[in-house]
Design a protein around this motif. Sequence first.
Motif, mmCIF file in Angstrom:
data_model
loop_
_atom_site.group_PDB
_atom_site.id
_atom_site.type_symbol
_atom_site.label_atom_id
_atom_site.label_comp_id
_atom_site.label_asym_id
_atom_site.label_seq_id
_atom_site.Cartn_x
_atom_site.Cartn_y
_atom_site.Cartn_z
ATOM 1 N N TYR B 31 0.829 -1.203 0.000
ATOM 2 C CA TYR B 31 0.000 0.000 0.000
ATOM 3 C C TYR B 31 0.864 1.254 0.000
ATOM 4 O O TYR B 31 1.793 1.379 0.803
ATOM 5 C CB TYR B 31 -0.904 0.036 1.237
ATOM 6 C CG TYR B 31 -2.051 -0.934 1.187
ATOM 7 C CD1 TYR B 31 -1.884 -2.260 1.566
ATOM 8 C CD2 TYR B 31 -3.313 -0.513 0.777
ATOM 9 C CE1 TYR B 31 -2.946 -3.152 1.523
ATOM 10 C CE2 TYR B 31 -4.386 -1.407 0.734
ATOM 11 C CZ TYR B 31 -4.191 -2.717 1.106
ATOM 12 O OH TYR B 31 -5.241 -3.595 1.066
ATOM 13 N N TYR B 33 0.371 5.764 -0.481
ATOM 14 C CA TYR B 33 -0.620 6.838 -0.387
ATOM 15 C C TYR B 33 0.011 8.179 -0.761
ATOM 16 O O TYR B 33 1.190 8.405 -0.513
ATOM 17 C CB TYR B 33 -1.146 6.946 1.058
ATOM 18 C CG TYR B 33 -1.771 5.675 1.592
ATOM 19 C CD1 TYR B 33 -0.978 4.645 2.086
ATOM 20 C CD2 TYR B 33 -3.153 5.510 1.607
ATOM 21 C CE1 TYR B 33 -1.546 3.474 2.573
ATOM 22 C CE2 TYR B 33 -3.732 4.342 2.101
ATOM 23 C CZ TYR B 33 -2.915 3.340 2.578
ATOM 24 O OH TYR B 33 -3.491 2.184 3.067
ATOM 25 N N TYR B 35 -0.843 12.249 0.093
ATOM 26 C CA TYR B 35 -1.605 13.224 0.866
ATOM 27 C C TYR B 35 -1.124 14.628 0.507
ATOM 28 O O TYR B 35 0.001 14.821 0.057
ATOM 29 C CB TYR B 35 -1.363 13.047 2.374
ATOM 30 C CG TYR B 35 -1.922 11.794 2.986
ATOM 31 C CD1 TYR B 35 -1.182 10.614 2.998
ATOM 32 C CD2 TYR B 35 -3.172 11.792 3.590
ATOM 33 C CE1 TYR B 35 -1.681 9.463 3.573
ATOM 34 C CE2 TYR B 35 -3.685 10.641 4.183
ATOM 35 C CZ TYR B 35 -2.924 9.487 4.165
ATOM 36 O OH TYR B 35 -3.421 8.346 4.752
ATOM 37 N N TYR B 48 -4.586 6.592 -3.464
ATOM 38 C CA TYR B 48 -3.749 5.560 -2.885
ATOM 39 C C TYR B 48 -3.693 4.358 -3.828
ATOM 40 O O TYR B 48 -4.472 4.252 -4.777
ATOM 41 C CB TYR B 48 -4.234 5.174 -1.488
ATOM 42 C CG TYR B 48 -5.537 4.405 -1.439
ATOM 43 C CD1 TYR B 48 -6.753 5.075 -1.530
ATOM 44 C CD2 TYR B 48 -5.554 3.024 -1.283
ATOM 45 C CE1 TYR B 48 -7.949 4.391 -1.472
ATOM 46 C CE2 TYR B 48 -6.747 2.329 -1.212
ATOM 47 C CZ TYR B 48 -7.946 3.023 -1.307
ATOM 48 O OH TYR B 48 -9.130 2.344 -1.253
ATOM 49 N N PHE B 90 2.777 14.707 0.748
ATOM 50 C CA PHE B 90 3.434 13.612 1.444
ATOM 51 C C PHE B 90 3.020 12.277 0.862
ATOM 52 O O PHE B 90 1.840 12.038 0.584
ATOM 53 C CB PHE B 90 3.084 13.617 2.936
ATOM 54 C CG PHE B 90 3.673 14.751 3.695
ATOM 55 C CD1 PHE B 90 2.904 15.857 4.035
ATOM 56 C CD2 PHE B 90 5.005 14.727 4.073
ATOM 57 C CE1 PHE B 90 3.453 16.912 4.735
ATOM 58 C CE2 PHE B 90 5.563 15.785 4.777
ATOM 59 C CZ PHE B 90 4.790 16.881 5.098
ATOM 60 N N ARG B 94 1.951 1.761 4.028
ATOM 61 C CA ARG B 94 1.272 1.147 5.168
ATOM 62 C C ARG B 94 2.119 0.029 5.737
ATOM 63 O O ARG B 94 2.603 -0.830 4.996
ATOM 64 C CB ARG B 94 -0.100 0.611 4.781
ATOM 65 C CG ARG B 94 -0.943 0.234 5.984
ATOM 66 C CD ARG B 94 -2.349 -0.099 5.592
ATOM 67 N NE ARG B 94 -2.485 -1.502 5.228
ATOM 68 C CZ ARG B 94 -3.658 -2.067 4.905
ATOM 69 N NH1 ARG B 94 -4.749 -1.345 4.880
ATOM 70 N NH2 ARG B 94 -3.706 -3.344 4.590
ATOM 71 N N GLN B 100 0.653 4.034 9.096
ATOM 72 C CA GLN B 100 1.307 4.514 7.886
ATOM 73 C C GLN B 100 2.577 5.259 8.254
ATOM 74 O O GLN B 100 2.660 5.914 9.291
ATOM 75 C CB GLN B 100 0.365 5.435 7.097
ATOM 76 C CG GLN B 100 -0.835 4.688 6.517
ATOM 77 C CD GLN B 100 -1.766 5.566 5.722
ATOM 78 O OE1 GLN B 100 -1.449 6.713 5.389
ATOM 79 N NE2 GLN B 100 -2.948 5.050 5.396
ATOM 80 N N PHE B 102 5.476 7.971 6.711
ATOM 81 C CA PHE B 102 5.502 9.048 5.730
ATOM 82 C C PHE B 102 6.900 9.363 5.233
ATOM 83 O O PHE B 102 7.896 9.213 5.950
ATOM 84 C CB PHE B 102 4.908 10.325 6.349
ATOM 85 C CG PHE B 102 3.418 10.273 6.493
ATOM 86 C CD1 PHE B 102 2.828 9.598 7.553
ATOM 87 C CD2 PHE B 102 2.593 10.873 5.556
ATOM 88 C CE1 PHE B 102 1.450 9.528 7.689
ATOM 89 C CE2 PHE B 102 1.202 10.815 5.675
ATOM 90 C CZ PHE B 102 0.636 10.142 6.742
#
Lengths: 112, 111
Positions: B31, B33, B35, B48, B90, B94, B100, B102
């Motif tokens: 995973y 992501y 942001y 994501y 960012f 996961r 999560q 970063f």
Amino acid sequence: DQQVKQNSPSLSVQEGRISILNCDYTNSMFDYFLWYKKYPAEGPTFLISISSIKDKNEDGRFTVFLNKSAKHLSLHIVPSQPGDSAVYFCAASWKRDDKIIFGKGTRLHILP
Amino acid sequence: DAGITQSPRHKVTETGTPVTLRCHQTENHRYMYWYRQDPGHGLRLIHYSYGVKDTDKGEVSDGYSVSRSKTEDFLLTLESATSSQTSVYFCAIRGSSYEQYFGPGTRLTVT
């Protein structure tokens, strides 16, 4: 509509005292909660988490308390240190989902 | 350290130009992501990925697209940048217990 709310944009605490950061959530499906710390010009750092089957989780100076009936969690930092000055984000998730919902953050100032 | 790097770290671009931000991870996490962080808004999910070529939209996906052609790289593209996309971006992966981790962030300014 905000599902995770941090109602205090900022908080000032004397060095050595306890810092308490609060967070409320609206979605009763949430079953996993997290706190992150963020310094300027850096990415958020994972601090501590708690599952909904617990009401307390401790890691060194950091303790997270969960009150499911009130849909409220809090992060306690004892004793507060100058390096704790940062923005703290509360976050929530449900394990069947792939996403985390973040609050808007609380800026913590530790005063000398 | 979750082995996440982001490039570029800073970028200034003009309105209407395309921009691609790169996230690279070294630990084979499934995973990933993207942001954005803005004052008064906290962290908001853009898109994501749950595997190579598997992506889904987040809360603020309009104006953004993503691609993941290999496990280690997750690209975020602004097809035609606007001033409202000025932000800090960012990337995250996961971990094993749903938390999560970063990356260091990319500061994007659209003039």
